[in-house]
Scaffold this active site. Structure first.
Site, PDB file in Angstrom:
ATOM      1  N   HIS A 136       0.860  -1.185   0.000  1.00 20.83           N
ATOM      2  CA  HIS A 136       0.000   0.000   0.000  1.00 20.83           C
ATOM      3  C   HIS A 136       0.893   1.231   0.000  1.00 20.83           C
ATOM      4  O   HIS A 136       1.697   1.424   0.907  1.00 20.83           O
ATOM      5  CB  HIS A 136      -0.898  -0.012   1.239  1.00 20.83           C
ATOM      6  CG  HIS A 136      -1.725   1.238   1.383  1.00 20.83           C
ATOM      7  ND1 HIS A 136      -2.690   1.596   0.470  1.00 20.83           N
ATOM      8  CD2 HIS A 136      -1.717   2.211   2.336  1.00 20.83           C
ATOM      9  CE1 HIS A 136      -3.247   2.730   0.849  1.00 20.83           C
ATOM     10  NE2 HIS A 136      -2.671   3.127   1.978  1.00 20.83           N
ATOM     11  N   ASP A 175      -1.881   4.007  -4.571  1.00 24.03           N
ATOM     12  CA  ASP A 175      -2.653   3.152  -3.666  1.00 24.03           C
ATOM     13  C   ASP A 175      -2.101   1.733  -3.534  1.00 24.03           C
ATOM     14  O   ASP A 175      -1.868   1.243  -2.438  1.00 24.03           O
ATOM     15  CB  ASP A 175      -4.133   3.103  -4.085  1.00 24.03           C
ATOM     16  CG  ASP A 175      -4.988   2.456  -3.004  1.00 24.03           C
ATOM     17  OD1 ASP A 175      -4.915   2.911  -1.843  1.00 24.03           O
ATOM     18  OD2 ASP A 175      -5.695   1.482  -3.300  1.00 24.03           O
ATOM     19  N   ARG A 241      17.763  14.759  12.742  1.00 29.01           N
ATOM     20  CA  ARG A 241      17.927  16.145  12.289  1.00 29.01           C
ATOM     21  C   ARG A 241      19.248  16.366  11.550  1.00 29.01           C
ATOM     22  O   ARG A 241      19.492  17.448  11.034  1.00 29.01           O
ATOM     23  CB  ARG A 241      17.830  17.098  13.488  1.00 29.01           C
ATOM     24  CG  ARG A 241      16.494  17.010  14.196  1.00 29.01           C
ATOM     25  CD  ARG A 241      16.429  17.923  15.392  1.00 29.01           C
ATOM     26  NE  ARG A 241      16.535  19.332  15.016  1.00 29.01           N
ATOM     27  CZ  ARG A 241      16.459  20.327  15.895  1.00 29.01           C
ATOM     28  NH1 ARG A 241      16.289  20.067  17.184  1.00 29.01           N
ATOM     29  NH2 ARG A 241      16.565  21.581  15.494  1.00 29.01           N
TER      30      ARG A 241
END
Length: 310
Positions: A136, A175, A241
């Site tokens: 998916h 999808d 980060r």
């Protein structure tokens, strides 16, 4: 299931004998040239492979005594042998034709040169017999990098893909992404036929990307190199980060680079994915900004520590 009949139809080969064996399954992508077997050595005969007979094998066969020929050909035609292919349009030996008819082993003639046909067969078999799965997500070609966008339903995968298409990138699948493993480290993604070129946008419905944006906005398939996983911003979670933490996603035993992108209002996810794709290309070229920054930081720390000691 791949059968000999499908092989013959797809590659447009000529069936000479053994028609009743066309339903045999092909389970092995490897191809064999039975040179030693022609000489009578069958101890390690790879009988579950397609057997390829070229000029070399047939010229040696013609040197065999007449009393040995029929027996050798019968030994080649095992029940599990999917096909025997004679290349260069050569005439198959009469003993081979008889054995193929009797033992229901498809005997095929191809006009291609042996090496050329072997290349065609290998490509076809690797694709047809590749391990497959479906995920998916949304697959987009961003700057030549196949980016698989994953995340919970409703997170904004399709909307992000639409923004990427508007920015000049190409949609592969929305999808549901069908994935097949070509090699150990190569995954190819494509859309199911039913939803090819289609994109579902909540509140808007299903749109045809090719009709709206043109043929240059879609691809039929793409190698998957990078996974962008979208998730709702979690204040309790520490996100990378700097870029030193290397995540991977395993699909069919193949590891691909994974980046987790937290989503919240105001973040332009499409731009972030563009930068991630460009940064990935830099990484495979040997340029790693995070590592360079880490080295500069360490050098600065060492320099400052020496000054404080003085």
């Amino acid at each position: 299931m791949l059968t000999t009949e499908k092989l013959v139809e797809t590659l447009k080969l000529d069936l000479i004998a053994g028609e009743e064996g066309l339903s045999k399954p092909i389970k092995n992508a490897d191809i064999s040239r039975p040179g030693l077997e022609m000489a009578g050595y069958f101890s390690h005969y790879a009988s579950d492979r397609i057997q390829l007979l070229g000029t070399t094998e047939l010229s040696f066969y013609n040197l065999l005594p007449d009393k040995d020929r029929a027996g050798r050909m019968r030994k080649l035609c095992r029940p599990e042998t999917p096909a025997i292919i004679v290349t260069r349009g050569l005439q198959p030996p009469e003993e081979l034709v008889e054995a193929a008819k009797e033992l229901n082993t498809p005997l095929i003639v191809a006009k291609d040169a042996t090496t050329s046909l072997m290349s065609r067969l290998t490509t076809f078999l690797e694709h047809a017999l590749a391990k497959t799965t479906s995920l998916h997500g949304v697959l987009v070609d961003v700057y030549g990098v196949g980016v698989l966008i994953t995340g919970d339903s409703g997170i904004g995968k399709s909307e992000t893909a639409l923004e990427l298409v508007k920015r000049g990138h190409r949609l592969v699948a929305d999808d549901n992404v069908e994935i097949r493993q070509i090699n150990k480290d190569e995954l190819i993604g494509k859309p199911p036929k039913l939803i090819e070129h289609l994109l579902e946008i909540r509140g808007l419905g299903i749109i045809n990307v090719m009709t709206l944006f043109g043929a240059g906005s879609i691809l039929t398939e793409k190698r998957i190199r990078l996974n962008i996983n979208l998730e709702n911003w979690n204040k309790q979670k520490l996100y990378d980060r700097v870029g030193l933490n290397e995540e991977t996603l395993s699909i069919l035993d193949t590891e691909i680079t994974k980046k987790t992108i937290p989503v919240r209002p105001g973040r332009n996810v499409a731009v972030i994915i563009e930068v991630a794709a460009m940064n990935y290309r830099l990484n495979i070229m040997g340029i790693n900004t995070a590592e360079e920054f880490s080295e500069r930081l360490n050098e600065e720390i060492i320099k400052n520590s020496h000054k404080s000691e003085e």
